[in-house]
Design a protein around this motif. Structure first.
Motif, PDB file in Angstrom:
ATOM      1  N   HIS A   4       0.862  -1.202   0.000  1.00 43.23           N
ATOM      2  CA  HIS A   4       0.000   0.000   0.000  1.00 43.23           C
ATOM      3  C   HIS A   4       0.889   1.238   0.000  1.00 43.23           C
ATOM      4  O   HIS A   4       1.572   1.527   0.986  1.00 43.23           O
TER       5      HIS A   4
ATOM      6  N   HIS B 137       1.316   5.441  -2.025  1.00 43.42           N
ATOM      7  CA  HIS B 137       0.780   6.469  -2.939  1.00 43.42           C
ATOM      8  C   HIS B 137       1.960   7.117  -3.653  1.00 43.42           C
ATOM      9  O   HIS B 137       2.665   7.949  -3.048  1.00 43.42           O
TER      10      HIS B 137
ATOM     11  N   HIS C 215      -8.882   2.393   1.841  1.00 48.71           N
ATOM     12  CA  HIS C 215      -8.456   2.574   3.232  1.00 48.71           C
ATOM     13  C   HIS C 215      -9.587   2.149   4.170  1.00 48.71           C
ATOM     14  O   HIS C 215     -10.759   2.326   3.856  1.00 48.71           O
TER      15      HIS C 215
ATOM     16  N   HIS D 242      -4.390  -0.092   6.432  1.00 44.52           N
ATOM     17  CA  HIS D 242      -4.423   0.268   7.854  1.00 44.52           C
ATOM     18  C   HIS D 242      -5.168  -0.738   8.733  1.00 44.52           C
ATOM     19  O   HIS D 242      -4.563  -1.425   9.527  1.00 44.52           O
TER      20      HIS D 242
ATOM     21  N   ASP E 288       2.835   3.087   2.904  1.00 42.92           N
ATOM     22  CA  ASP E 288       1.847   4.178   2.868  1.00 42.92           C
ATOM     23  C   ASP E 288       2.502   5.548   2.702  1.00 42.92           C
ATOM     24  O   ASP E 288       1.985   6.555   3.186  1.00 42.92           O
TER      25      ASP E 288
HETATM   26 ZN    ZN Z   1      -2.775   5.172   2.078  1.00 37.80          ZN
END
Ligand code: ZN
Ligand code: GUN
Length: 445
Positions: free
Chosen positions: A83, A85, A238, A277, A333
């Motif tokens: 995960h 970005h 998420h 998460h 993340d």
């Molecule tokens: Zn994220």
């Protein structure tokens, strides 16, 4: 020595200490799950591992001149980030906010720049270069709302030859106008991107509703319909990261039993779904995750940095029977997370575990960044282990990457201690080399 004719003619090989998993250490125990070969040989043909074992047993199968030696290193499967970005590479380390303020003050500002395809192309390359420097060979990646941000990323990933999962973020409310689509436009754009990229070379598309607060029920419905039409695609979002976020979801979806039920209701759970998460979950949600074959991505550096909370390793991976474990991968993340290094992430996961009363062994942490992450992504038949038949994505780790680590390693008793020291102290400086499908893609020296 066998005659030269016994050599596999097109083969190359790496020789050095190797470490990989043959089982799940959370279930089988660390000893049974881990394979450490102090003098190993990995034979590679056409990008695939064709044999892996001890050098003594396999040496006759490859010409000596085709062997690259890494005697003072540790050869691992390439690391997997479940995960991350890529557009947030430019805002790592943004001060002073928890999730919702952080999104509004930093994230949504940065992501607007990805309307510019040139910017998206440049950041894609920076991100992939940094992944390689960190030893990460596969990631599940969020792009932005702009389809061009996905084209830019997949074009770069294809050029680098990396196995990547990625998708266009869907947002049709509670975000700046410049970052929103509509249920219909988000569906149409995602469908076009699936047709353009999903299954091409090593690329996989992920349907990517950002999170429940930024999608209307109509958009989640459309995302579920799209996934039903293309079930081999991924779905990433998420889940239960922050208390204020959870309260917001309750207000927006008052008829749903809990946060996960919002996604479940719209058909967004199941194999190849990845929930980032998953911190503040109730037992019903854990059970639903396991019974649907959904996966969670634990993002420890993000969870401490944004002050979100402590992931429950014991519930996720070693629950009280008859409860079943949940597929789990580690993740950076970035830019909520503070490093693209999965070693740094493993070290932080250990600290999160400590604060929650769970001591995460080095073997278990590494598993969550290799074979376990591959299982979370349903890719364990392709990546995540050093095993015949799998793709030769490999990380050569320098075990003496700083003077202090070098000194500390002299006092290590065994491979478990050595691995633990690496995950607590090492970072991208320890990446000596990275192989993508058997090709040297990064060399530090
Ligand atoms: Zn994220
Ligand atoms: N929740 C919704 N979007 C995001 C994001 O970009 N980062 C993190 N950490 N949580 C989110």
């Amino acid at each position: 020595m066998p005659p030269p004719s016994a050599h596999r003619s097109a083969a190359v090989a790496l020789r050095g200490p190797t470490l990989s998993f043959v089982d799940d250490p959370f279930q089988a125990g660390d000893e049974a799950a881990l394979r450490y070969e102090p003098d190993g040989l990995i034979i590679i043909e056409d990008g695939l591992i064709t044999a892996a074992g001890s050098h003594a047993a396999l040496r006759g199968q490859v010409a000596p001149e085709a062997v690259t030696r890494y005697p003072d290193a540790l050869i691992l499967p390439g690391l997997i980030d479940t995960h991350v970005h890529y557009p947030q590479t430019q805002i790592i380390g943004a001060y002073g906010a928890q999730l919702i303020d952080w999104l509004n003050e930093y994230t949504f500002v940065a992501e607007q720049q990805f309307a510019d395809a040139g910017h998206a192309r440049a950041v894609s390359r920076t991100f992939l270069d940094e992944c390689l420097r960190a030893g990460t060979t596969t990631a599940a990646v969020y792009c932005t709302v702009h389809p061009g941000s996905v084209d830019a990323f997949f074009e770069a990933a294809r050029e680098y030859g990396m196995r990547m999962v990625a998708g266009k973020v869907l947002m049709d409310r509670n975000a700046p106008a410049a970052l929103t689509d509509t249920a219909q436009a988000g569906y149409d754009d995602s469908l076009a991107l699936i047709e353009r990229w999903h299954g091409k070379d090593r690329l996989h598309y992920a349907i990517t509703p950002r999170f429940a607060p930024t999608s209307t029920p109509e958009q989640l419905e459309a995302a579920g319909a799209l996934w039903r039409q293309h079930p081999s695609a991924y779905m990433q979002t998420h889940l239960s990261e922050n208390q204020a976020e959870i309260e917001w979801v309750k207000q927006l979806f008052p008829r749903r039993a809990d946060y996960l039920d919002v996604y479940d209701h719209y058909g967004l759970t199941g194999p190849r779904s990845v929930f980032g998460h998953a911190i503040h979950l109730g037992e019903r949600e854990w059970q639903r995750l396991s019974e649907t074959g959904s996966a969670v991505a634990h993002c420890p550096t993000s969870n401490t940095f944004l002050g979100s909370g402590l992931f429950d390793f014991a519930r996720a991976r070693q629950p009280q029977p008859p409860a079943l474990p949940v597929r789990t991968g580690l993740a950076t993340d970035v830019g909520g997370g503070t490093s693209l290094s999965m070693l740094r992430t493993m070290g932080e996961a250990y600290k999160v575990g400590q604060l929650g009363g769970y001591s995460l062994s080095a073997a278990k942490a590494l598993y969550l960044a290799t074979r376990g992450a591959a299982q979370a992504l349903y890719l364990e038949d392709k990546i995540g282990s050093i095993e015949a038949g799998l793709e030769a994505d490999l990380l050569v780790l320098d075990l003496k990457s700083t003077p202090l680590i070098d000194f500390r390693m002299k006092h290590c008793q065994d491979i478990n201690e050595a691995l633990f020291v690496q995950m607590i102290m090492a970072d991208d400086r320890a990446t000596k080399a990275v192989y993508i499908k058997g090709r040297l893609a990064y060399s530090r020296d």
